[in-house]
Each structure stands twice: as structure tokens, then as C-alpha cells.
Design an enzyme around this catalytic site. Sequence first.
Site, PDB file in Angstrom:
ATOM      1  N   ASP A  96       1.008  -1.239   0.085  1.00  0.00           N
ATOM      2  CA  ASP A  96       0.148   0.099   0.314  1.00  0.00           C
ATOM      3  C   ASP A  96       0.912   1.137   0.075  1.00  0.00           C
ATOM      4  O   ASP A  96       0.469   2.185   0.888  1.00  0.00           O
ATOM      5  CB  ASP A  96      -0.917  -0.174   1.208  1.00  0.00           C
ATOM      6  CG  ASP A  96      -2.014   0.935   1.099  1.00  0.00           C
ATOM      7  OD1 ASP A  96      -2.497   1.396  -0.058  1.00  0.00           O
ATOM      8  OD2 ASP A  96      -2.579   1.551   2.017  1.00  0.00           O
ATOM      9  N   ASN A 142       1.880   6.728   3.237  1.00  0.00           N
ATOM     10  CA  ASN A 142       2.581   5.682   4.007  1.00  0.00           C
ATOM     11  C   ASN A 142       4.213   5.971   3.921  1.00  0.00           C
ATOM     12  O   ASN A 142       5.037   5.013   4.390  1.00  0.00           O
ATOM     13  CB  ASN A 142       2.257   4.422   3.574  1.00  0.00           C
ATOM     14  CG  ASN A 142       1.118   4.172   4.188  1.00  0.00           C
ATOM     15  OD1 ASN A 142       0.677   4.450   5.279  1.00  0.00           O
ATOM     16  ND2 ASN A 142       0.183   3.002   3.449  1.00  0.00           N
ATOM     17  N   ASP A 191       3.647   1.517   8.026  1.00  0.00           N
ATOM     18  CA  ASP A 191       2.281   1.063   7.937  1.00  0.00           C
ATOM     19  C   ASP A 191       2.410  -0.082   6.909  1.00  0.00           C
ATOM     20  O   ASP A 191       1.790  -0.062   5.607  1.00  0.00           O
ATOM     21  CB  ASP A 191       1.222   1.772   7.490  1.00  0.00           C
ATOM     22  CG  ASP A 191      -0.021   1.160   7.705  1.00  0.00           C
ATOM     23  OD1 ASP A 191      -0.122   0.090   8.070  1.00  0.00           O
ATOM     24  OD2 ASP A 191      -1.146   1.892   7.139  1.00  0.00           O
TER      25      ASP A 191
END
Length: 332
Positions: A207, A212, A224
Site C-alpha cells: 500500500d 505511508n 504501515d
Amino acid sequence: MIITGKPSPLNFSTLPPDRVLNALESIGFRSDGRLLALNSYENRVYQIGMEEGPPLVAKFYRPKRWTDAAILEEHAFVRELAEREIPVVPALILDGITLHSFEGFHFAIFPKHGGRAPELEDRNTLEWMGRFLGRIHAIGALKPFHERPTLDIASFGEQPRDYLLTHAFIPADLDAAYRAVVDQALDGVRHCFARAGEVRALRLHGDCHVGNVLWTDDGPHFVDFDDSRMGPAVQDLWMLLSGERADRVQQLTGVLAGYEDFCDFDERELHLVEALRTLRLIHYAAWLAQRWDDPAFKQTFPWFNTQRYWQDRILELREQIALMDEPPLWHA
């Protein structure tokens, strides 16, 4: 004071601030009472002031999303990266473990790490990001995940589509149009994967959008890894690209200039960029639907599940169908 009794049912509505602080106290951390909720919807993440030492970050995992083994595999991957001096933020090891439990909730503790969003308009920033992603993927390719899933058409496209249709989220007057366009979009995804051929799957961030990545004067820190899974390398690259086609080609060129210093990139994966974007769009709609009983989602995403929302999703998928028929991006 420790709260007694286990919450039933177990969900984030039964995780008030005092339970968060009690959870930290149960593993030896005494808070000074300062608690700041950080931006997270899938889990609950808090910055917590300590009576002694700097603040810590506590991450409470959404119940029943991951098995303990899958969470621990993520923790081990991030620690493996940190041990190779790659800038990530691993969970703290306390009494030999990284995953803790309190009254049914699983949580982990992380050191606080500040930063700002990277400036992806800058060529040097893109190359810097690419170098560290190349290093992450070089380590990610050394061995597979066993407990975490693979990003594929079934889990990110077909299953989310089926969830939306079987749970009657699509308005009745748009149902036929949505069924037709989502099936046509998934056919386009399959064609893109066929054009790419068999590509290598490796352990990914999963992701890797700018939210992030924390940027400091020392460069990026990747945070994350909650969506970490097996998949093609380009999954961690395409979300860094934005703007018109010429802009994305220039950005891709910058990222790969740094990436290929540490990891070879299979250019066949560029056939997957719009296919992966399409899968993400379908998956995202189902992700919202699956969590619609969480009050935080209704408050944060009030536009979800309206007539206009599904009309826009149909148009969005039609656009993706056209984009998947275009030639893939190639870096300069």
C-alpha cells in the site's frame, strides 16, 4: 484502574481511551494521560505520551482481519528490513514478542517517527524513493510469505465484486449497469495479466502511497506494512505516479533510475499498472462496504453508498476499461 470484563461483541466501539491506556499499562508502559488518535481507519492507532521517555505509537488491529501468524509475519518482514538498515519502523520487541493482547484486542507498540509527505515533483526525491523501494524488494524477493495473501484477480477483484452484489449495496436501478461494467473491467484486467505473462511475486509493502511515506532530511521512512502481501513489484511503484501520461512517464523514469541500482525491474510488469489500479478501485468499494457497520466509517465517508457514489464508480470503471486498452507506460 484496569477495566474488568471482556467486551462483547469485540469491535472498536469498545476501545475507549481508558482501555487503550490500560492496555499499555498491562505491558509495563505508564502513560502521562496524553493520547492522540492518528489517521487510520482500518486499525486504531494512537500517539501516547509516556511518564518517562518519548511518546510511543500503539496500533490496535481490527479484530478478525488477520491471524496472529499473519501479523507476526508482517512484523518479522519489517524487522528484517530494519536489520538491513532500510528505513522502516518495526514494532518494539518486549519480553521477546511484538504482538500483545489485552481484553481480546491485539496490539503492537512502535517508536514515534515524524516526517512530511515526499515531494514527488522532484527528480532527486523520486530516485531516492526508488533506491529504497529497490532495497525493500531485493529483501522481499529472498523468501515468500506463508501466512499473508497474494494480490491477485480473485482476492482483489472477483471476491470484492461478489461481496458488493450479494449484499445488495448497488442501487436496484444501477445494478445491471454495475454488473456489466465490473465484469467487463475484470476481463480487461485478465487481458493485462495475460499480456504481462508470468511475473515474479515477492513480499511487498502493498500500500505504498505517499501517506505511508514519512520524509525527513535523511530521506524516506516507509511505515504501515499492514497490507503487506505477495505480488508483482510494480504494485509498490504505480501509486507514486500521478498526473498526465507525460508526467507519469517522467516520474516512472525517476523512480526506476534509483530502483534498478538495487533490484532488476521486469518491464513486462508495466502492462499491469492500469489493471492493478482497476483492482484497487473495486477492492476499495468493497472495503468500505465491509466496514460500513463501523461508526467511524459512516462519519468519515458520508458520501459512500449514495446514488451518486455508485454512478461515479460505474463511470470510473468505464474509464479504466479504456485505459487498460492503451499501450503501457514506458520510462524514458
